[in-house]
Design an enzyme around this catalytic site. Structure first.
Site, mmCIF file in Angstrom:
data_model
loop_
_atom_site.group_PDB
_atom_site.id
_atom_site.type_symbol
_atom_site.label_atom_id
_atom_site.label_comp_id
_atom_site.label_asym_id
_atom_site.label_seq_id
_atom_site.Cartn_x
_atom_site.Cartn_y
_atom_site.Cartn_z
ATOM 1 N N ASP A 187 -7.792 -11.282 -8.079
ATOM 2 C CA ASP A 187 -8.221 -9.891 -8.075
ATOM 3 C C ASP A 187 -8.934 -9.642 -9.406
ATOM 4 O OD1 ASP A 187 -8.452 -7.185 -8.459
ATOM 5 O OD2 ASP A 187 -6.381 -6.700 -7.919
ATOM 6 N N CYS B 279 -1.575 3.178 -9.019
ATOM 7 C CA CYS B 279 -1.481 2.287 -7.847
ATOM 8 C C CYS B 279 -0.721 1.009 -8.189
ATOM 9 C CB CYS B 279 -2.858 1.935 -7.281
ATOM 10 S SG CYS B 279 -3.793 3.363 -6.751
HETATM 11 N N1 7TS Z 1 -7.252 -4.328 -8.195
HETATM 12 C C1 7TS Z 1 -7.167 -3.809 -9.430
HETATM 13 C C2 7TS Z 1 -6.592 -4.627 -10.554
HETATM 14 C C3 7TS Z 1 -7.641 -2.510 -9.653
HETATM 15 O O1 7TS Z 1 -7.567 -1.989 -10.875
HETATM 16 C C4 7TS Z 1 -8.180 -1.764 -8.574
HETATM 17 C C5 7TS Z 1 -8.614 -0.333 -8.733
HETATM 18 C C6 7TS Z 1 -8.265 -2.384 -7.322
HETATM 19 C C7 7TS Z 1 -7.775 -3.652 -7.162
HETATM 20 C C8 7TS Z 1 -8.884 -1.709 -6.151
HETATM 21 O O2 7TS Z 1 -10.252 -1.636 -6.304
HETATM 22 P P1 7TS Z 1 -11.152 -0.853 -5.228
HETATM 23 O O3 7TS Z 1 -12.496 -0.859 -5.846
HETATM 24 O O4 7TS Z 1 -11.063 -1.599 -3.960
HETATM 25 O O5 7TS Z 1 -10.562 0.521 -5.135
HETATM 26 N N2 7TS Z 1 -7.998 0.309 -9.808
HETATM 27 C C9 7TS Z 1 -7.972 1.621 -10.078
HETATM 28 C C10 7TS Z 1 -7.366 2.137 -11.199
HETATM 29 O O6 7TS Z 1 -6.821 1.480 -12.080
HETATM 30 N N3 7TS Z 1 -7.497 3.475 -11.199
HETATM 31 O O7 7TS Z 1 -8.145 3.823 -10.081
HETATM 32 C C11 7TS Z 1 -8.452 2.688 -9.378
#
Ligand code: 7TS
Length: 406
Positions: free
Chosen positions: A199, A364
């Site tokens: 990730d 999250c």
């Molecule tokens: N993995 C990590 C480590 C993240 O920080 C986030 C989003 C995601 C996955 C998901 O990413 P998306 O683009 O699919 O939504 N993180 C955050 C955060 O830290 N505050 O809001 C979203």
């Protein structure tokens, strides 16, 4: 190499509009970054002069749209050291991880198998594996972290077993900032015959990511956290795996030949891109990569290390508790903290009155909050348009919060 933040800020139109009547101090780029004019203009230019569906029309306009879309794929591959053939466009990190769940993992994880994640997962790299292991009768395990927020690498041998089919972990934590030794984890996983999903939602915008150096099997990242638009992201996959994997979704464009009752699949990566994709967003993501390339990966990293160090020092002066590694070389540009008994949501509301955007909550990552023993934290996160002055505005605004709650 250094960065001229005053010059960079001029690229970002959002800073021209006040927040709560004050100059905007944006310290929430880990949630979503702001967008430079170069990216916004690229999207506008696409719609104004190149817009058509891709890979379909035998007319010049469609060829131009296809060239723009495939050019973006090249850029997104280059950003992580990959050929473009391994790059699948998705809506973002969450969709990329779910794509692995419904393809490779669905076929290769069965009853009695194990999937290993870590104690610092964002829900996007946790829930898909909960759902998968529950459905398959497999076991989900969590590699612990220590009190500083570093992975317990000493326990890796216990947590990766001959039953482990998949190891999924973040390259950088969105709460602790920890940069994980992914290559070391991948070596242990591969020795046990397991695949590795990285990730890179937080890592890709801020630190050098090279899929060959990481030796990972899959890697996911999002456009919107790295100066690009929402609705775009990437799943990188090792080519042998992509070749043997079933499609993620069925529909137009992902097929080679279709009969009434069956079909064959288009070549990789198109096999995984069903229907009309977010074309303009992908083009915008490519422009974001070019913008960041011009600034330079090393310069971005150096700038954020300096700024993170400064922020940690100033936050310490306020008496705040800071989570994650003390050593800035082991972390990226996010700093989670708690100030006395002030609830992070109250803190965020108060600093907002000063035009300061920080995130408050569980980010999250509820299991990680439990591990830290707190319901929530405040979090300041940095990017190319931030400097020490932003940190100072935050600290001054926090002084008011301290006064109110004293
Ligand atoms: N993995 C990590 C480590 C993240 O920080 C986030 C989003 C995601 C996955 C998901 O990413 P998306 O683009 O699919 O939504 N993180 C955050 C955060 O830290 N505050 O809001 C979203």
């Amino acid at each position: 190499m250094s960065m001229d933040v005053d010059v960079i800020r001029k690229d970002f139109p959002i800073f021209e509009t006040p927040a709560n009547g004050k100059p905007l101090t944006y310290l929430d780029s880990a949630s979503s970054s702001q967008k430079p004019r170069q990216v916004i203009d690229r999207i506008v230019r696409f719609y104004e002069t190149e817009n058509a569906n891709v890979h379909r029309g035998a007319y010049q306009l469609s060829e131009m749209a296809t060239a723009a879309y495939e050019g973006a794929r090249e850029a997104c591959g280059r950003w992580i050291g990959s050929p473009s053939r391994n790059i699948i466009f998705t809506r973002g990190t969450t969709e990329s991880i779910n794509a692995v769940r419904f393809t490779w993992a669905n076929q290769n994880v069965g009853a009695g198998d194990e999937v290993l994640v870590t104690e610092m997962e964002h829900h996007s790299n946790l829930i898909p594996w909960q759902l998968l292991t529950q459905e398959k009768g497999a076991t989900l395990r969590h590699l612990p972290i220590d009190d500083e927020g570093l992975l317990r690498m000493d326990l890796l041998g216990e947590y990766i077993t001959e039953r482990t089919k998949l190891v999924a972990l973040p390259l950088m934590s969105n709460v602790l900032g920890t940069i994980n030794p992914v290559a070391e984890v991948a070596a242990a996983a591969h020795a046990a015959g397991a695949k590795v999903v990285v990730d890179a939602a937080q890592a890709a915008p801020h630190i050098k990511v090279d899929v060959a150096e990481l030796d990972c099997d899959f890697l996911a990242y999002s456009s919107h956290k790295m100066c690009g638009p929402t609705g775009a992201g990437v799943l990188y996959g090792r080519i042998e795996l992509l070749e043997e994997m079933p499609p993620f979704m069925g529909g137009g464009e992902m097929i080679r030949e279709v009969w009434a009752d069956r079909a064959t699949w288009n070549e990789v990566p198109f096999k995984f891109e069903a229907g009309t994709m977010n074309i303009a967003q992908a083009v915008g993501m490519g422009a974001a990569v070019e913008y960041l390339e011009a600034l330079g990966e090393d310069a971005i990293r150096d700038h954020e290390v300096r700024l993170t160090k400064y922020a940690m020092g100033r936050l310490e002066e306020t008496g705040a508790i800071i989570y994650g590694p003390k050593d800035v070389s082991k972390r990226g540009g996010v700093v989670s903290f708690n100030l006395d008994d002030v609830h992070p949501h109250d803190l965020s509301t108060i600093v907002d009155q000063h035009g300061v955007c920080i995130r408050a909550g569980h980010h999250c990552a509820q299991p990680l909050m439990r591990r830290l023993g707190v319901p929530a934290t405040a979090r300041a996160s940095f990017y190319v348009y931030n400097d020490e002055r932003d940190v100072d505005v935050l600290i001054d605004a926090m002084a008011e919060a301290k006064g109110w709650f004293a």
